[in-house]
Design a protein around this motif. Structure first.
Motif, PDB file in Angstrom:
ATOM      1  N   ALA A 210      26.648 -13.417   8.373  1.00 57.94           N
ATOM      2  CA  ALA A 210      26.617 -11.954   8.259  1.00 57.94           C
ATOM      3  C   ALA A 210      27.875 -11.458   7.538  1.00 57.94           C
ATOM      4  O   ALA A 210      28.949 -12.039   7.693  1.00 57.94           O
ATOM      5  N   PRO A 211      27.769 -10.391   6.723  1.00 58.36           N
ATOM      6  CA  PRO A 211      26.533  -9.662   6.396  1.00 58.36           C
ATOM      7  C   PRO A 211      25.820 -10.312   5.213  1.00 58.36           C
ATOM      8  O   PRO A 211      26.446 -10.726   4.248  1.00 58.36           O
ATOM      9  N   ALA A 212      24.483 -10.387   5.310  1.00 53.24           N
ATOM     10  CA  ALA A 212      23.692 -10.981   4.235  1.00 53.24           C
ATOM     11  C   ALA A 212      22.257 -10.480   4.322  1.00 53.24           C
ATOM     12  O   ALA A 212      21.768 -10.140   5.404  1.00 53.24           O
ATOM     13  N   ILE A 213      21.595 -10.434   3.178  1.00 48.03           N
ATOM     14  CA  ILE A 213      20.186 -10.038   3.148  1.00 48.03           C
ATOM     15  C   ILE A 213      19.332 -11.284   3.377  1.00 48.03           C
ATOM     16  O   ILE A 213      19.613 -12.354   2.829  1.00 48.03           O
ATOM     17  N   VAL A 214      18.310 -11.157   4.229  1.00 48.72           N
ATOM     18  CA  VAL A 214      17.451 -12.311   4.512  1.00 48.72           C
ATOM     19  C   VAL A 214      16.019 -12.088   4.043  1.00 48.72           C
ATOM     20  O   VAL A 214      15.237 -13.038   3.938  1.00 48.72           O
ATOM     21  N   TYR A 215      15.652 -10.852   3.775  1.00 47.13           N
ATOM     22  CA  TYR A 215      14.307 -10.572   3.248  1.00 47.13           C
ATOM     23  C   TYR A 215      14.367  -9.297   2.430  1.00 47.13           C
ATOM     24  O   TYR A 215      14.920  -8.293   2.866  1.00 47.13           O
ATOM     25  N   GLN A 216      13.832  -9.361   1.233  1.00 46.71           N
ATOM     26  CA  GLN A 216      13.816  -8.199   0.345  1.00 46.71           C
ATOM     27  C   GLN A 216      12.378  -7.834   0.024  1.00 46.71           C
ATOM     28  O   GLN A 216      11.574  -8.704  -0.323  1.00 46.71           O
ATOM     29  N   ASP A 217      12.055  -6.541   0.178  1.00 50.75           N
ATOM     30  CA  ASP A 217      10.693  -6.096  -0.085  1.00 50.75           C
ATOM     31  C   ASP A 217      10.353  -6.262  -1.565  1.00 50.75           C
ATOM     32  O   ASP A 217      11.239  -6.382  -2.420  1.00 50.75           O
ATOM     33  N   LEU A 218       9.072  -6.218  -1.866  1.00 49.13           N
ATOM     34  CA  LEU A 218       8.595  -6.410  -3.240  1.00 49.13           C
ATOM     35  C   LEU A 218       9.105  -5.308  -4.155  1.00 49.13           C
ATOM     36  O   LEU A 218       9.381  -4.190  -3.698  1.00 49.13           O
ATOM     37  N   PRO A 219       9.219  -5.556  -5.473  1.00 46.57           N
ATOM     38  CA  PRO A 219       9.600  -4.491  -6.402  1.00 46.57           C
ATOM     39  C   PRO A 219       8.535  -3.392  -6.430  1.00 46.57           C
ATOM     40  O   PRO A 219       7.379  -3.617  -6.043  1.00 46.57           O
ATOM     41  N   LEU A 220       8.912  -2.221  -6.896  1.00 50.31           N
ATOM     42  CA  LEU A 220       8.047  -1.044  -6.825  1.00 50.31           C
ATOM     43  C   LEU A 220       6.684  -1.273  -7.461  1.00 50.31           C
ATOM     44  O   LEU A 220       5.654  -0.882  -6.893  1.00 50.31           O
ATOM     45  N   PHE A 221       6.619  -1.918  -8.640  1.00 50.43           N
ATOM     46  CA  PHE A 221       5.336  -2.026  -9.335  1.00 50.43           C
ATOM     47  C   PHE A 221       4.356  -2.938  -8.580  1.00 50.43           C
ATOM     48  O   PHE A 221       3.141  -2.777  -8.714  1.00 50.43           O
ATOM     49  N   ILE A 222       4.868  -3.854  -7.741  1.00 51.97           N
ATOM     50  CA  ILE A 222       3.969  -4.687  -6.927  1.00 51.97           C
ATOM     51  C   ILE A 222       3.681  -4.009  -5.586  1.00 51.97           C
ATOM     52  O   ILE A 222       2.561  -4.085  -5.068  1.00 51.97           O
ATOM     53  N   ARG A 223       4.684  -3.315  -5.017  1.00 52.78           N
ATOM     54  CA  ARG A 223       4.429  -2.537  -3.798  1.00 52.78           C
ATOM     55  C   ARG A 223       3.329  -1.504  -4.030  1.00 52.78           C
ATOM     56  O   ARG A 223       2.549  -1.199  -3.132  1.00 52.78           O
ATOM     57  N   THR A 224       3.277  -0.972  -5.234  1.00 53.29           N
ATOM     58  CA  THR A 224       2.251   0.002  -5.578  1.00 53.29           C
ATOM     59  C   THR A 224       0.855  -0.593  -5.398  1.00 53.29           C
ATOM     60  O   THR A 224      -0.040   0.046  -4.848  1.00 53.29           O
ATOM     61  N   ILE A 225       0.674  -1.828  -5.856  1.00 51.51           N
ATOM     62  CA  ILE A 225      -0.620  -2.495  -5.719  1.00 51.51           C
ATOM     63  C   ILE A 225      -0.906  -2.767  -4.244  1.00 51.51           C
ATOM     64  O   ILE A 225      -2.016  -2.576  -3.758  1.00 51.51           O
ATOM     65  N   ARG A 226       0.098  -3.193  -3.515  1.00 51.00           N
ATOM     66  CA  ARG A 226      -0.075  -3.505  -2.091  1.00 51.00           C
ATOM     67  C   ARG A 226      -0.429  -2.260  -1.274  1.00 51.00           C
ATOM     68  O   ARG A 226      -1.287  -2.309  -0.393  1.00 51.00           O
ATOM     69  N   ASP A 227       0.245  -1.139  -1.562  1.00 50.97           N
ATOM     70  CA  ASP A 227       0.149   0.029  -0.681  1.00 50.97           C
ATOM     71  C   ASP A 227      -0.747   1.155  -1.185  1.00 50.97           C
ATOM     72  O   ASP A 227      -1.297   1.907  -0.376  1.00 50.97           O
ATOM     73  N   LEU A 228      -0.902   1.306  -2.507  1.00 47.07           N
ATOM     74  CA  LEU A 228      -1.580   2.495  -3.033  1.00 47.07           C
ATOM     75  C   LEU A 228      -2.986   2.256  -3.562  1.00 47.07           C
ATOM     76  O   LEU A 228      -3.822   3.160  -3.545  1.00 47.07           O
ATOM     77  N   ILE A 229      -3.262   1.060  -4.065  1.00 46.04           N
ATOM     78  CA  ILE A 229      -4.579   0.835  -4.667  1.00 46.04           C
ATOM     79  C   ILE A 229      -5.660   0.852  -3.582  1.00 46.04           C
ATOM     80  O   ILE A 229      -5.499   0.284  -2.507  1.00 46.04           O
ATOM     81  N   ARG A 230      -6.756   1.573  -3.873  1.00 45.00           N
ATOM     82  CA  ARG A 230      -7.848   1.749  -2.902  1.00 45.00           C
ATOM     83  C   ARG A 230      -9.182   1.611  -3.631  1.00 45.00           C
ATOM     84  O   ARG A 230      -9.210   1.605  -4.869  1.00 45.00           O
ATOM     85  N   PRO A 231     -10.282   1.510  -2.883  1.00 40.00           N
ATOM     86  CA  PRO A 231     -11.585   1.386  -3.555  1.00 40.00           C
ATOM     87  C   PRO A 231     -11.876   2.514  -4.540  1.00 40.00           C
ATOM     88  O   PRO A 231     -12.522   2.295  -5.563  1.00 40.00           O
ATOM     89  N   GLN A 232     -11.389   3.736  -4.248  1.00 32.80           N
ATOM     90  CA  GLN A 232     -11.667   4.852  -5.163  1.00 32.80           C
ATOM     91  C   GLN A 232     -10.742   4.874  -6.376  1.00 32.80           C
ATOM     92  O   GLN A 232     -10.898   5.716  -7.253  1.00 32.80           O
ATOM     93  N   THR A 233      -9.768   3.961  -6.426  1.00 31.37           N
ATOM     94  CA  THR A 233      -8.897   3.881  -7.596  1.00 31.37           C
ATOM     95  C   THR A 233      -9.686   3.343  -8.786  1.00 31.37           C
ATOM     96  O   THR A 233     -10.255   2.250  -8.720  1.00 31.37           O
ATOM     97  N   GLU A 234      -9.741   4.114  -9.871  1.00 29.33           N
ATOM     98  CA  GLU A 234     -10.517   3.707 -11.047  1.00 29.33           C
ATOM     99  C   GLU A 234      -9.746   2.737 -11.931  1.00 29.33           C
ATOM    100  O   GLU A 234     -10.287   1.735 -12.390  1.00 29.33           O
ATOM    101  N   LYS A 235      -8.466   3.054 -12.192  1.00 30.37           N
ATOM    102  CA  LYS A 235      -7.676   2.215 -13.086  1.00 30.37           C
ATOM    103  C   LYS A 235      -6.226   2.155 -12.616  1.00 30.37           C
ATOM    104  O   LYS A 235      -5.697   3.114 -12.063  1.00 30.37           O
TER     105      LYS A 235
END
Length: 494
Positions: A210-235
């Motif tokens: 310590a102190p150190a990072i042990v897990y870093q979340d995905l970059p924004l452009f991949i988090r977008t796919i994980r969290d925002l894309i839905r069946p009604q998303t066209e493109k």
């Protein structure tokens, strides 16, 4: 409702726009030099315990120490089994939980905002597309946005059966909204992925200091796919070939059903010029939001809360005053819900609708606001109309607002939004000359100030300057300093 996601990637920043029916609804910005850290897991060191605040500061390797409240620290005695409790939770003494110099595994729940450091918790959660894994917790939860009872039962049973078949499961799960309608096989694959990821985090925690990072979340452009894309998303359009390839790898592994919806955008026209996204972002930095009817909304973001005021403006209506007010408030309710998402405003929000005498009109405006907020990805809580005619609400804040990311306080007015008038500054100059004249000996005085102030001193205030010279018995000269702001001035003794 048609929905598109536009992703603009450059070496210095990534921007994401969520567009619904051709209108920008949400915008996200992540800069290479100042990435958000919400969701990241650190091995930190307790720097200071504060019994008076039931909290502690934790060094996680950032410029400012992060903050953790006692309610966000899991008990070390193991009494808490992670089950949700209906009763009020008692907050133990922080000194029984933490001590200075102790190593602590924490997760960031709020980015550093303004002068405040990051907010932490020891109650870890690791998200994937369909599930959130919570180490040390022993229950299965499900998103309230999945309303179909049969589907809720199916999803919960699938997960509980899989957990029961394992000899030992290191945590519990929350089923996300995106899991609705997803096959059992995909849910179980997500579950296995999260358990592998958790094991890798455990291994890293054991081997870093310590102190150190042990897990870093995905970059924004991949988090977008994980969290925002839905069946009604066209493109989903991405204007970077390299980022598009990385997104496609993620899509094929985790959400293959959306593979046909992700495309590379090679157009010469900038991607954010589609649907006038750039213009809408610029408008979102303004206090004033114009309504189509002619009315307008004023949004003021302060340290404590965000206040929103509605005015009829140029809208005069057609029938009577009550109908005019009702239509303006209805339109404002739709605009406000969009602005909260677009500007990413969080914390306490006070909305001052135009006073309505008809209780039915109040109910309909309130219902419209509730209905529009249902589409918000952030958690919101809204009250009824108060005795003062105000609607109070909260919106979960985890990152800086759009304005805080893109702007900084004005160095001229220091963030007040107002400047002292030229007249006010002139009178301050007069008082300063009198003060200096009493304290020091000088043959004459030189006043250095901005062009506007000097012009006023030589014109409208010329008689007052002459009277002051007579009173102190000394001459006063003026000099324009082009780099001085309107409020800046200096009185020099000659």
């Amino acid at each position: 409702m048609s929905e598109e996601i536009l992703i603009n990637v450059t070496p210095v920043e990534t921007r994401v726009a969520l567009v619904e029916n051709g209108m920008l609804q949400e915008a996200y910005v992540e800069r290479t030099s100042r990435k958000g850290i919400v969701g990241n897991i650190f091995k930190g060191k307790v720097a200071r315990v504060l019994p008076g605040m039931e909290a502690a500061f934790v060094d996680i390797g950032l410029e400012r120490a992060a903050f953790i409240h006692a309610s966000d620290v899991l008990p070390v005695n193991g009494d808490d089994n992670g089950e949700p409790s209906d009763g009020p939770r008692t907050v133990p003494d922080i000194r029984t939980l933490l001590r200075e110099g102790q190593s602590l595994v924490v997760q960031v729940t709020k980015d550093p905002i303004g002068t405040k450091g990051a907010r932490l918790t020891t109650q870890l959660s690791i998200p994937s597309r369909y599930l959130v894994f919570m180490p040390g917790v022993h229950h299965v939860g499900i998103s309230q946005r999945i309303e179909d009872e049969d589907e809720r039962t199916r999803l919960k049973k699938t997960l509980e059966t899989a957990i029961g078949e394992q000899e030992h499961c290191a945590g519990g799960f929350i089923i996300r909204t995106a899991a609705e309608g997803v096959s059992d096989a995909d849910i179980l694959a997500d579950m296995a992925y999260l358990q592998r990821l958790n094991q890798s985090i455990i291994d890293r925690i054991e081997h870093v200091r310590a102190p150190a990072i042990v897990y870093q979340d995905l970059p924004l452009f991949i988090r977008t796919i994980r969290d925002l894309i839905r069946p009604q998303t066209e493109k989903v359009r991405i204007d970077s070939r390299e980022s598009h390839q990385k997104v496609m790898e993620f899509v094929r592994e985790f959400v293959s059903e959306f593979e046909s919806k992700v495309e590379y955008y090679p157009g010469e026209r900038p991607i954010f010029d589609l649907y006038s996204v750039e213009d809408e972002i610029q408008k979102a930095l303004s206090r004033k939001v114009q309504l189509k009817s002619g009315g307008y909304v004023i949004i003021d973001q302060t340290e404590a809360m965000t206040t929103i005021d509605i005015n009829t403006g140029a809208f005069v209506g057609h029938r009577n005053l009550e109908e005019t007010i009702f239509k303006t408030n209805l339109e404002a309710a739709r605009a406000i819900s969009r602005q909260l998402r677009l500007r990413n405003l969080g914390g306490i929000i006070i909305i001052d609708f135009i006073d309505m005498d008809d209780p039915e009109h109040q109910r309909q405006v309130h219902r419209m606001l509730e209905k529009m907020l249902e589409r918000d990805h952030a958690k919101t809580k809204i009250t009824g109309v108060s005795e003062l005619g105000l609607v109070e609400m909260t919106r979960k804040r985890t990152t800086e607002s759009l304005g805080q990311i893109l702007c900084e306080p004005c160095p001229i007015c220091d963030g007040r939004g107002f400047l002292k008038t030229g007249e006010t500054v002139c009178y301050e100059v007069f008082r300063e000359i009198l003060r200096v004249n009493r304290a020091y000996e000088a043959e004459s005085y030189l006043v250095m100030a901005s062009q506007k102030v000097v012009d006023r001193l030589l014109d409208e205030e010329a008689d007052n300057v002459a009277d002051l010279e007579t009173f102190i018995g000394k001459s006063i000269r003026f000099q324009v300093e082009p780099f001085y702001s309107q409020e800046q001035y200096d009185v020099v003794l000659l």
